[in-house]
Design a protein around this motif. Structure first.
Motif, mmCIF file in Angstrom:
data_model
loop_
_atom_site.group_PDB
_atom_site.id
_atom_site.type_symbol
_atom_site.label_atom_id
_atom_site.label_comp_id
_atom_site.label_asym_id
_atom_site.label_seq_id
_atom_site.Cartn_x
_atom_site.Cartn_y
_atom_site.Cartn_z
ATOM 1 N N ASP A 7 -3.150 -0.411 -9.746
ATOM 2 C CA ASP A 7 -4.023 -0.015 -10.681
ATOM 3 C C ASP A 7 -5.023 0.776 -9.803
ATOM 4 O O ASP A 7 -5.429 1.787 -10.128
ATOM 5 C CB ASP A 7 -4.875 -1.098 -11.413
ATOM 6 N N GLN A 8 -5.556 0.312 -8.750
ATOM 7 C CA GLN A 8 -6.721 0.893 -7.861
ATOM 8 C C GLN A 8 -5.992 2.221 -7.247
ATOM 9 O O GLN A 8 -6.777 3.058 -7.014
ATOM 10 C CB GLN A 8 -7.158 -0.065 -6.826
ATOM 11 N N ARG A 9 -4.830 2.356 -6.942
ATOM 12 C CA ARG A 9 -4.274 3.539 -6.255
ATOM 13 C C ARG A 9 -3.734 4.370 -7.364
ATOM 14 O O ARG A 9 -3.057 5.384 -6.914
ATOM 15 C CB ARG A 9 -3.205 2.971 -5.359
ATOM 16 N N ASP A 51 -16.756 3.326 -16.599
ATOM 17 C CA ASP A 51 -17.899 2.262 -15.943
ATOM 18 C C ASP A 51 -19.356 2.861 -15.805
ATOM 19 O O ASP A 51 -20.136 2.227 -15.278
ATOM 20 C CB ASP A 51 -17.311 2.443 -14.285
ATOM 21 N N GLU A 73 0.784 -1.092 -0.065
ATOM 22 C CA GLU A 73 -0.091 -0.019 0.013
ATOM 23 C C GLU A 73 0.743 1.108 -0.017
ATOM 24 O O GLU A 73 0.623 2.313 -0.780
ATOM 25 C CB GLU A 73 -0.933 0.186 1.158
ATOM 26 N N TYR A 80 -6.828 -12.881 -11.945
ATOM 27 C CA TYR A 80 -7.448 -12.007 -10.747
ATOM 28 C C TYR A 80 -8.915 -12.149 -10.821
ATOM 29 O O TYR A 80 -9.780 -11.384 -10.206
ATOM 30 C CB TYR A 80 -7.155 -10.480 -11.110
ATOM 31 N N ASN A 110 -12.573 -3.549 -18.765
ATOM 32 C CA ASN A 110 -11.367 -2.373 -18.002
ATOM 33 C C ASN A 110 -10.009 -3.059 -17.968
ATOM 34 O O ASN A 110 -9.116 -2.263 -18.133
ATOM 35 C CB ASN A 110 -11.979 -2.131 -16.533
ATOM 36 N N GLU A 134 -3.286 -5.343 -9.432
ATOM 37 C CA GLU A 134 -4.901 -4.896 -9.042
ATOM 38 C C GLU A 134 -4.681 -3.649 -8.156
ATOM 39 O O GLU A 134 -5.479 -2.688 -8.286
ATOM 40 C CB GLU A 134 -5.671 -5.742 -8.769
ATOM 41 N N LEU A 135 -4.125 -3.746 -6.897
ATOM 42 C CA LEU A 135 -3.804 -2.638 -5.950
ATOM 43 C C LEU A 135 -3.201 -1.510 -6.698
ATOM 44 O O LEU A 135 -3.479 -0.457 -6.448
ATOM 45 C CB LEU A 135 -2.867 -3.555 -4.968
ATOM 46 N N LYS A 193 -11.516 -12.003 -13.142
ATOM 47 C CA LYS A 193 -12.262 -10.975 -13.662
ATOM 48 C C LYS A 193 -13.388 -11.608 -14.682
ATOM 49 O O LYS A 193 -12.797 -12.115 -15.740
ATOM 50 C CB LYS A 193 -11.549 -9.964 -14.570
#
Length: 406
Positions: free
Chosen positions: A299-301, A359, A269, A335, A345, A296-297, A337
């Motif tokens: 990308d989310q951040r 989205d 993180e 992951y 995405n 994924e983490l 999806k």
């Protein structure tokens, strides 16, 4: 002289609509696109009148996707176009590098030929941009660079590219720093690095040399980082600090970065936030035999993540297809999806961040002013294309077909 053509009957994603049990489905429609000087100048529903005598091409209802960006490749290493040869086993990285060095002189003679075969394969899978790393080493000097530059020059009207001067056998190895500088003066466009701990045995000195070279030549950076665990994590932290000191935000990438997936979640993180703030990108090959960075983490951040096929069919590996869509499909499966938006995405990792829909269902691509770069497939939507990786029927770069036929 201005050139224009109408690309008719292009199947595009136009929005989202409710599906069963709270899911969403992709809404599509046929459009006609006017292309002028390689860019989209008009988009209208298919069947509306065109100018009298307008030149046309017919997409025949094929789904258009944004073209792909191959962001980690080694055009100089492949055996493509040569007779089949499996890899010679190696017990460790040191031996693998020795085996590679032993054949460099022989392979250099066919660098342009082999690179051209690789370029053709990548194009056939939908790539219109290639970032290639090219060995700059004490064994053959700039021979590989010369061959790769020639191959790319032949294709300059069919794609864009980056050439990374890559110190495969160590940046601090003898006369390599001067060879790297010569490479930057001879057509390389980016500065590379390699495992400051595992290969150069001096993290700070290796990173300093790489960043000093980048600032000297006003060049972006892409470093291969296989160093694992806390050593690799520490290396990324040091690189982030140097990036800020040099003012090189949004100009640095770390390829592989396995170590980011080998530390505690709290550290993942923390580093994700720092990568996003500094604009340092992560290049992944979506490996199945290594720990991946936490894509994924990241990308989310807000970290920029891009996929590449790396080297394939070479002294390192006999495997590989050159298909970035296959990489996206593998990532999506790993992951889990499986819903419409999750699959759709994931396409952004192969397109430089571009997806057809938001989205909320807003049409993000294509838009007037965009480059006319397309991949055409038989699919109902991008989610299906990611899941099923259909054949590429045609590829277009700035309004010109570079593969297939419409």
């Amino acid at each position: 002289m201005k050139t224009s053509v109408w690309l008719k009957n292009v199947f595009l994603e136009a929005g989202l609509e409710p599906g069963g049990n709270g899911s969403v489905e992709t809404r599509t429609a046929l459009y006609d696109l006017k292309i002028e000087d390689g860019k989209i100048s008009r988009i209208q529903p298919a069947g509306e009148p065109l100018e009298a005598g307008a030149k046309t091409m017919d997409a025949k209802g094929l789904l258009a996707l944004p073209s792909f960006k191959e962001m980690h490749n080694h055009l100089d290493k492949t055996y493509l176009s040569l007779d089949w040869k499996a890899c010679q086993p190696a017990v460790n990285l040191k031996q693998r590098l020795e085996l590679e060095a032993a054949e460099l002189n022989d392979l250099a003679e066919t660098a342009e030929q082999r690179a051209s075969a690789m370029i053709g394969l990548l194009q056939s899978k939908g790539a219109t941009h290639i970032r290639t790393h090219v060995n700059i080493d004490p064994y053959i000097g700039l021979k590989n660079l010369e061959g790769i530059r020639s191959a790319l020059e032949v294709h300059k009207d069919q794609l864009t590219y980056d050439i990374v001067a890559f110190p495969q056998h160590g940046l601090l190895n003898g006369g390599v720093p001067e060879l790297m500088k010569e490479a930057m003066r001879s057509g390389a466009t980016m500065v590379g690095g390699l495992d400051p701990a595992g290969i150069d045995r001096n993290i700070e000195k290796s990173l300093d040399a790489m960043m000093e070279m980048a600032t000297e030549f006003d060049a972006d950076v892409d470093i291969h980082l296989h160093d694992s665990g806390h050593v690799g994590f520490y290396t990324v932290e040091k690189l982030l600090g140097l990036t800020k000191e040099a003012g090189w935000q949004d100009r640095v990438a770390v390829s592989h970065a396995f170590s980011l997936g080998e530390v505690a979640i709290a550290q993942q993180e923390k580093i994700a936030a720092e990568l996003a703030e500094t604009g340092v990108a992560i290049m992944s090959t979506v490996p199945i035999t290594k720990t991946m960075p936490p894509i994924e983490l990241l990308d989310q951040r807000g970290v920029k993540v891009h996929f590449g096929c790396d080297g394939f069919y070479d002294s390192w590996s006999p495997y590989g297809t050159g298909d970035l869509l296959e990489k996206v499909s593998r990532y999506s499966e790993l992951y889990r999806k499986s819903d419409e938006r999750g699959l759709a995405n994931s396409l952004k990792f192969a397109t430089g961040g571009i997806v057809p829909l938001s989205d909320e269902g807003e049409m993000l691509w294509p838009k007037i002013g965009d480059d006319a770069d397309f991949v055409f497939v038989e699919a109902s939507c991008s989610a299906e294309a990611v899941a099923r990786t259909p054949e590429r029927k045609a590829v277009m770069f700035q309004g010109r077909q570079v593969y297939g036929g419409l």
